[in-house]
Design an enzyme around this catalytic site. Structure first.
Site, PDB file in Angstrom:
ATOM      1  N   SER A 244      64.585  94.255  21.373  1.00  0.00           N
ATOM      2  CA  SER A 244      63.338  93.594  21.730  1.00  0.00           C
ATOM      3  C   SER A 244      63.228  93.460  23.256  1.00  0.00           C
ATOM      4  CB  SER A 244      63.263  92.241  21.010  1.00  0.00           C
ATOM      5  OG  SER A 244      61.967  91.745  21.016  1.00  0.00           O
TER       6      SER A 244
ATOM      7  N   HIS B 256      61.324  93.187  12.376  1.00  0.00           N
ATOM      8  CA  HIS B 256      61.855  93.168  13.741  1.00  0.00           C
ATOM      9  C   HIS B 256      63.231  92.501  13.829  1.00  0.00           C
ATOM     10  CE1 HIS B 256      61.473  93.249  18.073  1.00  0.00           C
ATOM     11  NE2 HIS B 256      61.669  91.933  18.145  1.00  0.00           N
ATOM     12  N   ASP B 257      63.398  91.343  13.182  1.00  0.00           N
ATOM     13  CA  ASP B 257      64.635  90.566  13.284  1.00  0.00           C
ATOM     14  C   ASP B 257      65.870  91.298  12.765  1.00  0.00           C
ATOM     15  OD1 ASP B 257      64.196  88.258  14.634  1.00  0.00           O
ATOM     16  OD2 ASP B 257      64.005  86.968  12.870  1.00  0.00           O
TER      17      ASP B 257
ATOM     18  N   ARG C  52      56.687  79.048  17.928  1.00  0.00           N
ATOM     19  CA  ARG C  52      57.787  79.680  17.190  1.00  0.00           C
ATOM     20  C   ARG C  52      57.353  80.036  15.770  1.00  0.00           C
ATOM     21  NH1 ARG C  52      62.442  82.468  18.304  1.00  0.00           N
ATOM     22  NH2 ARG C  52      64.171  81.876  16.971  1.00  0.00           N
TER      23      ARG C  52
ATOM     24  N   ASP D 122      59.258  97.043  11.114  1.00  0.00           N
ATOM     25  CA  ASP D 122      58.965  96.266  12.336  1.00  0.00           C
ATOM     26  C   ASP D 122      57.511  96.525  12.718  1.00  0.00           C
ATOM     27  OD1 ASP D 122      58.800  95.150  14.868  1.00  0.00           O
ATOM     28  OD2 ASP D 122      60.649  96.078  15.608  1.00  0.00           O
TER      29      ASP D 122
HETATM   30  N1  COA Z   1      62.384  75.289   4.187  1.00  0.00           N
HETATM   31  C1  COA Z   1      63.071  74.852   5.278  1.00  0.00           C
HETATM   32  N2  COA Z   1      64.135  75.507   5.797  1.00  0.00           N
HETATM   33  C2  COA Z   1      64.524  76.648   5.204  1.00  0.00           C
HETATM   34  C3  COA Z   1      63.868  77.161   4.080  1.00  0.00           C
HETATM   35  C4  COA Z   1      62.739  76.424   3.555  1.00  0.00           C
HETATM   36  N3  COA Z   1      62.058  76.848   2.494  1.00  0.00           N
HETATM   37  N4  COA Z   1      64.493  78.295   3.715  1.00  0.00           N
HETATM   38  C5  COA Z   1      65.503  78.492   4.593  1.00  0.00           C
HETATM   39  N5  COA Z   1      65.530  77.487   5.483  1.00  0.00           N
HETATM   40  C6  COA Z   1      66.463  77.310   6.586  1.00  0.00           C
HETATM   41  C7  COA Z   1      67.895  77.391   6.107  1.00  0.00           C
HETATM   42  O1  COA Z   1      68.353  76.137   5.656  1.00  0.00           O
HETATM   43  C8  COA Z   1      68.641  77.837   7.374  1.00  0.00           C
HETATM   44  O2  COA Z   1      68.873  76.719   8.201  1.00  0.00           O
HETATM   45  P1  COA Z   1      70.014  76.746   9.345  1.00  0.00           P
HETATM   46  O3  COA Z   1      69.634  77.820  10.337  1.00  0.00           O
HETATM   47  O4  COA Z   1      69.984  75.387   9.964  1.00  0.00           O
HETATM   48  O5  COA Z   1      71.312  77.054   8.657  1.00  0.00           O
HETATM   49  C9  COA Z   1      67.610  78.743   8.036  1.00  0.00           C
HETATM   50  O6  COA Z   1      66.317  78.422   7.479  1.00  0.00           O
HETATM   51  C10 COA Z   1      67.883  80.202   7.782  1.00  0.00           C
HETATM   52  O7  COA Z   1      67.133  80.896   8.729  1.00  0.00           O
HETATM   53  P2  COA Z   1      66.799  82.432   8.636  1.00  0.00           P
HETATM   54  O8  COA Z   1      66.245  82.812   9.934  1.00  0.00           O
HETATM   55  O9  COA Z   1      65.932  82.651   7.476  1.00  0.00           O
HETATM   56  O10 COA Z   1      68.220  83.092   8.430  1.00  0.00           O
HETATM   57  P3  COA Z   1      68.428  84.583   8.095  1.00  0.00           P
HETATM   58  O11 COA Z   1      69.840  84.678   7.659  1.00  0.00           O
HETATM   59  O12 COA Z   1      67.365  85.147   7.212  1.00  0.00           O
HETATM   60  O13 COA Z   1      68.208  85.304   9.533  1.00  0.00           O
HETATM   61  C11 COA Z   1      68.800  85.829  11.772  1.00  0.00           C
HETATM   62  C12 COA Z   1      69.261  85.713  10.339  1.00  0.00           C
HETATM   63  C13 COA Z   1      70.028  86.265  12.567  1.00  0.00           C
HETATM   64  C14 COA Z   1      67.725  86.885  11.926  1.00  0.00           C
HETATM   65  C15 COA Z   1      68.276  84.498  12.250  1.00  0.00           C
HETATM   66  O14 COA Z   1      69.235  83.525  12.051  1.00  0.00           O
HETATM   67  C16 COA Z   1      67.921  84.495  13.698  1.00  0.00           C
HETATM   68  O15 COA Z   1      68.722  84.508  14.602  1.00  0.00           O
HETATM   69  N6  COA Z   1      66.647  84.449  13.962  1.00  0.00           N
HETATM   70  C17 COA Z   1      66.221  84.435  15.342  1.00  0.00           C
HETATM   71  C18 COA Z   1      64.865  84.926  15.403  1.00  0.00           C
HETATM   72  C19 COA Z   1      64.632  85.495  16.791  1.00  0.00           C
HETATM   73  O16 COA Z   1      64.775  84.829  17.784  1.00  0.00           O
HETATM   74  N7  COA Z   1      64.287  86.742  16.845  1.00  0.00           N
HETATM   75  C20 COA Z   1      64.106  87.384  18.110  1.00  0.00           C
HETATM   76  C21 COA Z   1      63.035  88.318  18.041  1.00  0.00           C
HETATM   77  S1  COA Z   1      62.638  88.842  19.665  1.00  0.00           S
END
Ligand code: COA
Length: 366
Positions: A143, A327-328, A204, A294
């Site tokens: 990104s 994308h993620d 966000r 993406d």
């Molecule tokens: N209601 C509330 N919270 C919820 C939920 C719901 N229905 N479903 C899931 N969650 C919470 C989970 O409890 C978990 O909480 P925690 O982070 O405190 O443990 C969190 O959402 C899970 O997040 P998620 O992003 O869905 O995890 P993932 O495993 O699918 O994604 C990554 C992995 C690495 C992509 C993610 O963690 C990450 O880093 N995202 C960053 C996004 C970003 O900045 N992208 C950059 C693009 S330039």
């Protein structure tokens, strides 16, 4: 934060930005993995809300944002290469940004100047100069990190052997700029009502929609409801997807700075690899990976960039990694992405006639 180090640059001579504004001094937060290695250095660059902590440093350490990629036996194998990651100029995690104190002792806030991806890369090069690191085996990121990696190859062609840009392009589309604009407007409204956290939270939420595919959200949440929600209160989050987005928004607002978000998203909008260098090739090998679902950086657009670079006679590879996450996916432990990054790190780079000799072409003393 024990493994984070800070370099203070531009003490005696200010950093002159592309906008014409200047900053002095400039802190750069950085972390490194593995000792200085004869096989070279890999520079890893983070995305919009990332930081220098790309990976953990020891058992029990907090995992980094590219934990699957950096370490012994991983694609960026720290037994072979030294890996360095830096927090960007304008960021919130140790490098100078809007939340830092200006020379008058008050946070810069809205006084922080517009910075570009070119400015970020210039500061990174200056920091590497200070560390005694000249040529880079590989510059990589996803990104906004991928945009920086591409900029490196054109801005400092004598220093870069290879680039691996994941889920990134030479410029953001109108849709991408529009999404950033909506996010900045949320931040602006939050700041105007003295509720910067609320603005960031909404920004966000919008961003999270763009970081994942429709198929991913459908498969994960469908139309599932939250337990015990009143149907009489239309503003109460009713669906699981709403609760998820609110959670993600609140989480980012707790760790990020509103003005930094504005400055970094604007830098992403402004990035145009070709501005001032139309049809100019660079000697580095360029490796591009897109993510199949993406919609911020669609595979067709990344392929278009690859074709353009090939027409310039450059060494280019381009690969689409299958993932319905969107994308993620570049942040996840995705085996085909890991294999691809590992192959790029090991790939052959043609010997260069423009042998770059340290320290003859320093970027200048700070
Ligand atoms: N209601 C509330 N919270 C919820 C939920 C719901 N229905 N479903 C899931 N969650 C919470 C989970 O409890 C978990 O909480 P925690 O982070 O405190 O443990 C969190 O959402 C899970 O997040 P998620 O992003 O869905 O995890 P993932 O495993 O699918 O994604 C990554 C992995 C690495 C992509 C993610 O963690 C990450 O880093 N995202 C960053 C996004 C970003 O900045 N992208 C950059 C693009 S330039």
């Amino acid at each position: 934060m024990g493994d984070r180090q800070i370099l203070t640059l531009y003490r005696d001579r200010p950093l002159v930005l592309e906008s014409g504004d200047s900053l002095s001094p400039v802190d750069v937060a950085w972390e490194s993995w593995g000792p200085a290695h004869p096989e070279g250095t890999i520079l890893v660059l983070h995305a919009l809300t990332g930081d220098a902590h790309a990976a953990s440093h020891h058992p029990g350490d907090r995992p980094g944002w590219w934990e699957p990629m950096v370490g012994p036996g991983k694609p960026f194998d720290t037994r072979r290469w030294q890996v360095i990651c830096m927090n960007v100029l304008g960021g919130v995690a140790g490098s100078t940004g809007p939340a830092s104190l200006a020379p008058d002792g008050r946070p810069y806030g809205e006084r922080f100047p517009v910075v570009t991806v070119g400015d970020m890369v210039t500061v990174q090069a200056q920091a590497l100069d200070a560390l005694g690191i000249g040529r880079l085996h590989l510059v990589t990121g996803g990104s906004l990190g991928g945009m920086q990696a591409l900029e490196w190859a054109w801005r400092f062609p004598e220093r870069v052997d290879r680039v691996a840009a994941v889920a990134a392009q030479d410029r953001l589309s109108a849709m991408g700029i529009g999404l950033n604009a909506a996010q900045r407007e949320a931040v602006r409204l939050g700041l105007a009502s003295d509720r910067p956290h609320d603005g960031l939270k909404v920004a966000r939420m919008v961003a999270m929609l763009s970081y994942r595919s429709a198929a991913h959200y459908d498969a994960r949440f469908a139309r599932e409801l939250q337990p015990g929600v009143s149907f009489e209160a239309p503003l109460d989050p009713r669906f699981q997807i709403e609760s998820y987005l609110l959670y993600q928004g609140t989480k980012l607002a707790g760790r990020f700075d509103a003005w930094s978000y504005v400055v970094l998203s604007r830098a992403m909008d402004l990035f145009d690899l070709w501005r001032g260098r139309e049809e100019q090739a660079t000697p580095a090998a360029i490796h591009l990976a897109s993510i199949s679902d993406d919609w911020l950086f669609p595979p067709a657009e990344v392929s278009r960039l690859a074709a353009r670079l090939r027409r310039l006679g450059m060494t280019v590879t381009c690969r689409t990694i299958q993932s319905d996450l969107g994308h993620d996916a570049f942040l996840t432990d995705l085996p085909p992405l890991k294999r691809w990054l590992g192959r790029v790190a090991e790939s052959y780079a043609a010997p260069r006639s423009d042998s770059w000799s340290w320290p003859a072409q320093r970027t200048g003393d700070s």
